[in-house]
Design a protein around this motif. Structure first.
Motif, PDB file in Angstrom:
ATOM      1  N   ALA A  53      97.598  18.429  32.664  1.00  0.00           N
ATOM      2  CA  ALA A  53      98.767  18.483  33.712  1.00  0.00           C
ATOM      3  C   ALA A  53      99.831  18.228  32.866  1.00  0.00           C
ATOM      4  N   GLY A  54     101.154  19.100  33.111  1.00  0.00           N
ATOM      5  CA  GLY A  54     102.349  18.620  32.044  1.00  0.00           C
ATOM      6  C   GLY A  54     101.933  18.598  30.085  1.00  0.00           C
ATOM      7  N   TRP A  55     101.258  19.542  29.434  1.00  0.00           N
ATOM      8  CA  TRP A  55     101.388  19.578  28.701  1.00  0.00           C
ATOM      9  C   TRP A  55     102.708  20.875  28.094  1.00  0.00           C
ATOM     10  N   LEU A  56     103.609  20.128  27.630  1.00  0.00           N
ATOM     11  CA  LEU A  56     104.723  21.148  27.697  1.00  0.00           C
ATOM     12  C   LEU A  56     104.902  21.797  26.308  1.00  0.00           C
ATOM     13  N   VAL A  57     105.207  22.829  26.007  1.00  0.00           N
ATOM     14  CA  VAL A  57     106.347  23.382  24.669  1.00  0.00           C
ATOM     15  C   VAL A  57     107.167  23.318  24.387  1.00  0.00           C
ATOM     16  N   LEU A  58     108.192  23.232  23.376  1.00  0.00           N
ATOM     17  CA  LEU A  58     109.550  23.328  23.488  1.00  0.00           C
ATOM     18  C   LEU A  58     109.357  24.553  22.182  1.00  0.00           C
ATOM     19  N   VAL A  59     110.040  25.273  22.659  1.00  0.00           N
ATOM     20  CA  VAL A  59     110.312  27.137  21.488  1.00  0.00           C
ATOM     21  C   VAL A  59     111.699  26.938  21.225  1.00  0.00           C
ATOM     22  N   PRO A  60     112.866  27.402  20.304  1.00  0.00           N
ATOM     23  CA  PRO A  60     113.511  27.797  19.520  1.00  0.00           C
ATOM     24  C   PRO A  60     114.144  29.110  20.649  1.00  0.00           C
ATOM     25  N   ARG A  61     114.916  29.365  20.727  1.00  0.00           N
ATOM     26  CA  ARG A  61     115.780  30.757  21.567  1.00  0.00           C
ATOM     27  C   ARG A  61     115.339  31.940  20.710  1.00  0.00           C
ATOM     28  N   ARG A  62     114.818  31.869  19.441  1.00  0.00           N
ATOM     29  CA  ARG A  62     115.235  32.337  18.299  1.00  0.00           C
ATOM     30  C   ARG A  62     113.747  32.874  17.703  1.00  0.00           C
ATOM     31  N   HIS A  63     113.608  34.184  17.063  1.00  0.00           N
ATOM     32  CA  HIS A  63     112.349  34.071  16.256  1.00  0.00           C
ATOM     33  C   HIS A  63     112.206  32.827  14.822  1.00  0.00           C
ATOM     34  N   VAL A  64     111.802  31.826  15.201  1.00  0.00           N
ATOM     35  CA  VAL A  64     111.467  30.686  13.287  1.00  0.00           C
ATOM     36  C   VAL A  64     110.384  30.718  13.113  1.00  0.00           C
ATOM     37  N   VAL A  65     109.992  30.494  11.675  1.00  0.00           N
ATOM     38  CA  VAL A  65     108.333  30.322  11.883  1.00  0.00           C
ATOM     39  C   VAL A  65     108.253  28.766  10.711  1.00  0.00           C
ATOM     40  N   THR A  66     109.912  28.094  10.834  1.00  0.00           N
ATOM     41  CA  THR A  66     109.338  26.893   9.989  1.00  0.00           C
ATOM     42  C   THR A  66     110.232  26.167  10.955  1.00  0.00           C
ATOM     43  N   ILE A  67     110.290  25.150  10.508  1.00  0.00           N
ATOM     44  CA  ILE A  67     111.209  24.183  10.640  1.00  0.00           C
ATOM     45  C   ILE A  67     112.659  23.743  10.675  1.00  0.00           C
ATOM     46  N   GLY A 123      99.403  34.593  15.631  1.00  0.00           N
ATOM     47  CA  GLY A 123     100.628  35.253  16.844  1.00  0.00           C
ATOM     48  C   GLY A 123     101.092  33.948  17.511  1.00  0.00           C
ATOM     49  N   PHE A 124     101.267  32.965  17.141  1.00  0.00           N
ATOM     50  CA  PHE A 124     101.548  31.831  17.169  1.00  0.00           C
ATOM     51  C   PHE A 124     102.164  31.375  16.303  1.00  0.00           C
ATOM     52  N   GLU A 125     103.080  32.317  15.411  1.00  0.00           N
ATOM     53  CA  GLU A 125     103.823  31.166  14.781  1.00  0.00           C
ATOM     54  C   GLU A 125     105.557  30.640  14.910  1.00  0.00           C
ATOM     55  N   HIS A 126     105.787  31.284  15.262  1.00  0.00           N
ATOM     56  CA  HIS A 126     106.853  30.922  15.933  1.00  0.00           C
ATOM     57  C   HIS A 126     106.953  29.482  16.234  1.00  0.00           C
ATOM     58  N   VAL A 127     107.658  28.620  15.951  1.00  0.00           N
ATOM     59  CA  VAL A 127     107.940  27.266  15.757  1.00  0.00           C
ATOM     60  C   VAL A 127     108.071  26.557  17.521  1.00  0.00           C
ATOM     61  N   HIS A 128     106.831  25.844  17.955  1.00  0.00           N
ATOM     62  CA  HIS A 128     107.201  25.072  19.049  1.00  0.00           C
ATOM     63  C   HIS A 128     106.557  23.727  18.852  1.00  0.00           C
ATOM     64  N   PHE A 129     107.105  22.963  19.607  1.00  0.00           N
ATOM     65  CA  PHE A 129     106.741  21.606  19.396  1.00  0.00           C
ATOM     66  C   PHE A 129     105.995  21.030  21.340  1.00  0.00           C
ATOM     67  N   HIS A 130     104.193  20.812  20.231  1.00  0.00           N
ATOM     68  CA  HIS A 130     104.223  19.967  21.590  1.00  0.00           C
ATOM     69  C   HIS A 130     104.301  18.868  21.949  1.00  0.00           C
ATOM     70  N   ILE A 131     104.787  18.639  23.534  1.00  0.00           N
ATOM     71  CA  ILE A 131     105.073  17.613  23.936  1.00  0.00           C
ATOM     72  C   ILE A 131     104.115  17.042  25.178  1.00  0.00           C
TER      73      ILE A 131
END
Ligand SMILES: [Zn+2]
Length: 158
Positions: free
Chosen positions: A42-56, A97-105
């Motif tokens: 519970a509380g596993w978050l993802v932090l996602v850029p608001r535009r489509h970006v696939v590399t940091i 399908g999940f190539e959009h940058v997302h940081f797991h917190i």
């Protein structure tokens, strides 16, 4: 089909009056915070850029500046809401399908069994042998995190 229309993160970034609150716990102009799908924590978050970006490397300076603040704000909120001992911050974006940058917190509980520590915590995400937390619990924790993040930011040094 454009990259954006094939991308679940972009679908959830779009305006949708019917979206579930855990898909949009908090945001600013650059980042959106959501609860992860299928997490056994519970509380596993993802932090996602608001535009489509696939590399940091393709994040803008503005997105980069906000990123650090979000990672620490979310970590503090997870400590307050879940009582975790620390948080893990991880970014791969490798699954199809999940190539959009997302940081797991990820809130790392005190007493998390060693078999799930470090990178092995991903055995607790989307795995059939580790059932996801109930949708009621996801909704409850997401609402608590949302409320916590609405309060004025507190600085650790103040
Ligand atoms: Zn996308």
């Amino acid at each position: 089909m454009s990259a954006q229309s094939a991308c679940l993160s972009c679908v959830h970034n779009a305006d949708n009056p019917n979206r579930r609150p855990e898909h949009w716990i908090a945001s600013d102009e650059h980042w959106r915070v959501a609860h992860a799908f299928g997490a056994a924590v519970a509380g596993w978050l993802v932090l996602v850029p608001r535009r489509h970006v696939v590399t940091i490397a393709d994040l803008t300076d503005e997105e980069a500046a906000a990123l650090g603040t979000w990672q620490v704000r979310l970590s503090r909120a997870l400590h307050a809401v879940t009582g975790c001992a620390k948080t893990y911050v991880v970014q791969f974006a490798e699954r199809a399908g999940f190539e959009h940058v997302h940081f797991h917190i990820v809130p790392r509980a005190d007493g998390l069994p060693e078999q799930f520590q470090g990178p092995r915590v991903f055995a607790l995400l989307g795995k059939p042998d580790q059932p996801a937390v109930s949708s009621a619990e996801v909704t409850r924790v997401s609402a608590a995190l949302h409320a916590h993040l609405q309060s004025p930011p507190l600085h650790a040094t103040s």
